[in-house]
Each structure stands twice: as C-alpha cells, then as structure tokens.
Design a protein around this motif. Structure first.
Motif, PDB file in Angstrom:
ATOM      1  N   VAL A  66      56.440  45.857  35.520  1.00 36.64           N
ATOM      2  CA  VAL A  66      54.769  45.991  34.838  1.00 36.64           C
ATOM      3  C   VAL A  66      54.161  46.417  34.683  1.00 36.64           C
ATOM      4  CG1 VAL A  66      53.141  45.115  36.958  1.00 36.64           C
ATOM      5  CG2 VAL A  66      55.206  44.912  37.864  1.00 36.64           C
ATOM      6  N   LYS A  67      53.388  46.007  33.498  1.00 36.65           N
ATOM      7  CA  LYS A  67      52.377  46.831  32.518  1.00 36.65           C
ATOM      8  C   LYS A  67      50.936  47.425  33.381  1.00 36.65           C
ATOM      9  CE  LYS A  67      54.795  45.485  28.034  1.00 36.65           C
ATOM     10  NZ  LYS A  67      54.342  47.300  28.029  1.00 36.65           N
ATOM     11  N   ARG A  68      50.663  47.045  34.030  1.00 37.11           N
ATOM     12  CA  ARG A  68      49.659  46.670  34.884  1.00 37.11           C
ATOM     13  C   ARG A  68      48.425  45.703  35.638  1.00 37.11           C
ATOM     14  NH1 ARG A  68      44.220  45.661  31.637  1.00 37.11           N
ATOM     15  NH2 ARG A  68      45.423  44.478  29.392  1.00 37.11           N
ATOM     16  N   VAL A  69      48.278  45.484  36.637  1.00 38.10           N
ATOM     17  CA  VAL A  69      47.948  44.389  37.082  1.00 38.10           C
ATOM     18  C   VAL A  69      45.862  44.665  37.341  1.00 38.10           C
ATOM     19  CG1 VAL A  69      47.042  43.483  39.255  1.00 38.10           C
ATOM     20  CG2 VAL A  69      49.413  44.821  39.328  1.00 38.10           C
ATOM     21  N   VAL A  70      45.679  43.248  37.068  1.00 42.82           N
ATOM     22  CA  VAL A  70      43.739  42.605  36.533  1.00 42.82           C
ATOM     23  C   VAL A  70      43.814  42.468  37.808  1.00 42.82           C
ATOM     24  CG1 VAL A  70      42.362  42.162  35.112  1.00 42.82           C
ATOM     25  CG2 VAL A  70      44.225  42.775  34.218  1.00 42.82           C
ATOM     26  N   VAL A  71      42.613  42.663  38.231  1.00 38.73           N
ATOM     27  CA  VAL A  71      42.123  42.136  39.689  1.00 38.73           C
ATOM     28  C   VAL A  71      40.358  41.256  39.357  1.00 38.73           C
ATOM     29  CG1 VAL A  71      43.747  42.839  41.129  1.00 38.73           C
ATOM     30  CG2 VAL A  71      41.102  43.537  41.231  1.00 38.73           C
ATOM     31  N   HIS A  72      40.452  40.425  39.981  1.00 39.92           N
ATOM     32  CA  HIS A  72      39.177  39.845  40.153  1.00 39.92           C
ATOM     33  C   HIS A  72      38.058  40.997  41.072  1.00 39.92           C
ATOM     34  CE1 HIS A  72      35.268  37.728  40.047  1.00 39.92           C
ATOM     35  NE2 HIS A  72      35.579  37.407  38.789  1.00 39.92           N
ATOM     36  N   SER A  73      36.572  40.924  41.131  1.00 45.66           N
ATOM     37  CA  SER A  73      35.743  42.540  41.725  1.00 45.66           C
ATOM     38  C   SER A  73      35.896  41.446  42.849  1.00 45.66           C
ATOM     39  CB  SER A  73      34.957  42.319  41.100  1.00 45.66           C
ATOM     40  OG  SER A  73      33.681  41.038  40.998  1.00 45.66           O
ATOM     41  N   SER A  74      35.745  39.430  43.279  1.00 42.92           N
ATOM     42  CA  SER A  74      35.632  39.188  44.399  1.00 42.92           C
ATOM     43  C   SER A  74      37.436  40.250  45.147  1.00 42.92           C
ATOM     44  CB  SER A  74      35.116  38.185  44.581  1.00 42.92           C
ATOM     45  OG  SER A  74      36.207  37.007  43.967  1.00 42.92           O
ATOM     46  N   ILE A  75      38.269  40.267  44.688  1.00 44.87           N
ATOM     47  CA  ILE A  75      39.364  40.286  45.277  1.00 44.87           C
ATOM     48  C   ILE A  75      39.115  40.950  46.717  1.00 44.87           C
ATOM     49  CG2 ILE A  75      40.715  42.703  44.604  1.00 44.87           C
ATOM     50  CD1 ILE A  75      43.395  40.982  44.373  1.00 44.87           C
ATOM     51  N   GLU A  76      38.742  41.696  47.076  1.00 46.47           N
ATOM     52  CA  GLU A  76      38.639  42.185  47.870  1.00 46.47           C
ATOM     53  C   GLU A  76      38.346  41.340  49.493  1.00 46.47           C
ATOM     54  OE1 GLU A  76      36.370  45.173  48.835  1.00 46.47           O
ATOM     55  OE2 GLU A  76      36.820  46.314  46.848  1.00 46.47           O
ATOM     56  N   GLN A  77      38.237  39.985  48.855  1.00 47.26           N
ATOM     57  CA  GLN A  77      37.960  39.181  50.416  1.00 47.26           C
ATOM     58  C   GLN A  77      39.268  38.943  50.030  1.00 47.26           C
ATOM     59  OE1 GLN A  77      35.010  36.088  49.069  1.00 47.26           O
ATOM     60  NE2 GLN A  77      33.887  37.697  48.306  1.00 47.26           N
ATOM     61  N   ASN A  78      40.314  39.347  50.206  1.00 47.77           N
ATOM     62  CA  ASN A  78      41.960  38.435  49.821  1.00 47.77           C
ATOM     63  C   ASN A  78      43.003  38.911  50.636  1.00 47.77           C
ATOM     64  OD1 ASN A  78      44.984  37.890  49.004  1.00 47.77           O
ATOM     65  ND2 ASN A  78      43.184  35.659  48.327  1.00 47.77           N
TER      66      ASN A  78
END
Length: 246
Positions: A30-42
């Motif tokens: 794994v090089k990096r993980v990209v997340v959406h700003s609304s991921i905290e709901q998940n």
C-alpha cells in the motif's frame, strides 16, 4: 492521480471494505489511502485509521480524487497499491484459460475464497486482474489469493505435472457426481464463450456437469461454483460454518 490503465504499476481499490482487505492482507504493497470527507459516517473508517497507523500508511482526505476515480457515489475510500506477483502453493488449484470478463473474474475470486481455494492459475491472454472493476467485484478477495500467469497450459502442466487434473468440458467423460477427487488437484475451466477445446481430453479426468436439455450450457461462474462446492464437500463435513441470517 490518474485513472487505471492496463499494465500500470499501481492500482487502487474502490470502497471501504476492499480497502480494509488490502490493508489487512497486503499492507506492504500500500502506498497511501485516499478518503472522502464524509467517510467519518462510515463504521469502517476507524478500522482503516487503525490499520494505517499500525503500518505507517498515509491517509489523504481528497474528495475530487474519489469523485474522479469512482464511478459510484457511495465510494468513501480508495487504497492505492503497488501491483505484485505471487507464488502458487502446491495444494489444489483453479485454472482458468483466457478469462475475459471483469465481473466474472471478481465473482470467481470471491467464490474461490468462500470454498477455501487460494491458488488461481490464469492462462493468457486474459483480463487484467488489477483493474479496479475486478478488485471491486471480488470484494477484496483478490488480496487473499495466490495468482500466477502462464503463456500456455502446457507451461503450467510442466511445472505442476505431479497432480490430478480435472478439465470441465461439455464432452467430459465422467459425471461430476461420480468423481472422487485425488489431491492435490487442478480444476480447469475454459473461456466464458468457448470453453475448453478437445486437447484437454488428454489431460487427467475430464468432467461434465449434468443439466437439463432446456439450456445448452452453464456459464463459467456457475459451473465453477458447482465444481468448487462438489470438490470441497469433504473439508466442510462435520464442521461448524458461518451462517448469515437472511
């Protein structure tokens, strides 16, 4: 970050669950993980955070990257990883000759994992297993498997000749219900459109799956599921297995 193209040295997962599977099974890639700003709901986000902290992997919040790479609106995480090769174990193998359908390939990977098969042989030319569509269809099962490519079946057969071979064919000589598997073995399946040609009648015990005359054949993923269920029955007999409420 650009859209994946066949043969790229890096690829990516699409979705929280496949990203978690990548982080658990292949953290070194794994090089990096990209997340959406609304991921905290998940509810999967704390798992991603813990795994990234454990393996010192960077998390970037970048909505535009998610929107660019994902064809669906419900994608909250992307795991960027280095593509890799793996070695086969000398156990039971599934062999696919020229598989070309991405959705089928992902389904096959998930089915294999569900029945306890972890070694997949692919005879080229074939679909790109690291295409994000394949990874998503597999629900991350790809990261549990050892996958090896061969230019010809003969190349594979030369390397793993000391085993039983069961090619699945319409012209198969033995009904699957009469087959008693000898381990280690290889279950061989043909292309979605053409199946296996007659030369496979010369390899091991050819097998057919009986069905009604109302159809001309079973599709690849269906035939493979039936075969894996039949050949893995012994290992599940008497064991407690996971049951989900429907």
């Amino acid at each position: 970050m650009k859209l994946y193209k066949k043969g790229d040295e890096t690829s990516y997962t699409l979705g929280v669950f496949p990203t978690i599977e990548l982080l658990i099974q292949k953290p070194e890639m794994v090089k990096r993980v990209v997340v959406h700003s609304s991921i905290e709901q998940n509810k999967g986000y704390p798992v991603i955070q813990d795994l990234c902290e454990k393996y010192h992997i960077q998390i970037d919040v970048h909505d535009r990257t998610i929107e660019k790479l994902s064809p669906k609106n419900n994608c909250y995480a992307i795991g960027v990883f280095q593509t890799y090769t793996s070695l086969l174990h000398n156990g039971n193998h599934v062999v696919l000759e020229h598989p070309m359908d991405m959705g089928n390939m992902g389904t096959i990977m998930r089915t294999m994992l569900g029945f306890g098969y972890k070694d997949l042989v692919i005879i080229k030319p074939a679909v790109d297993i690291f295409d994000p569509k394949v990874i998503r269809a597999s629900m991350g099962a790809i990261f549990h498997l050892n996958i090896a490519f061969y230019d010809t079946f003969e190349d594979y057969h030369t390397q793993f000749s000391k085993r039983e071979f069961y090619p699945f064919m319409l012209k198969g000589a033995q009904n699957i219900h009469q087959v008693k598997a000898v381990k280690p073995y290889s279950l061989i399946f043909g292309n979605e459109s053409h199946g296996l040609d007659d030369r496979y009648l010369n390899y091991g015990q050819s097998v057919f799956i009986p069905h009604s005359e109302d159809i001309d054949s079973l599709n690849l993923s269906m035939a493979l599921t039936i075969a894996l269920f039949h050949f893995s029955k012994e290992q599940w007999e008497g064991k407690e297995v996971l049951k989900e409420n429907v």
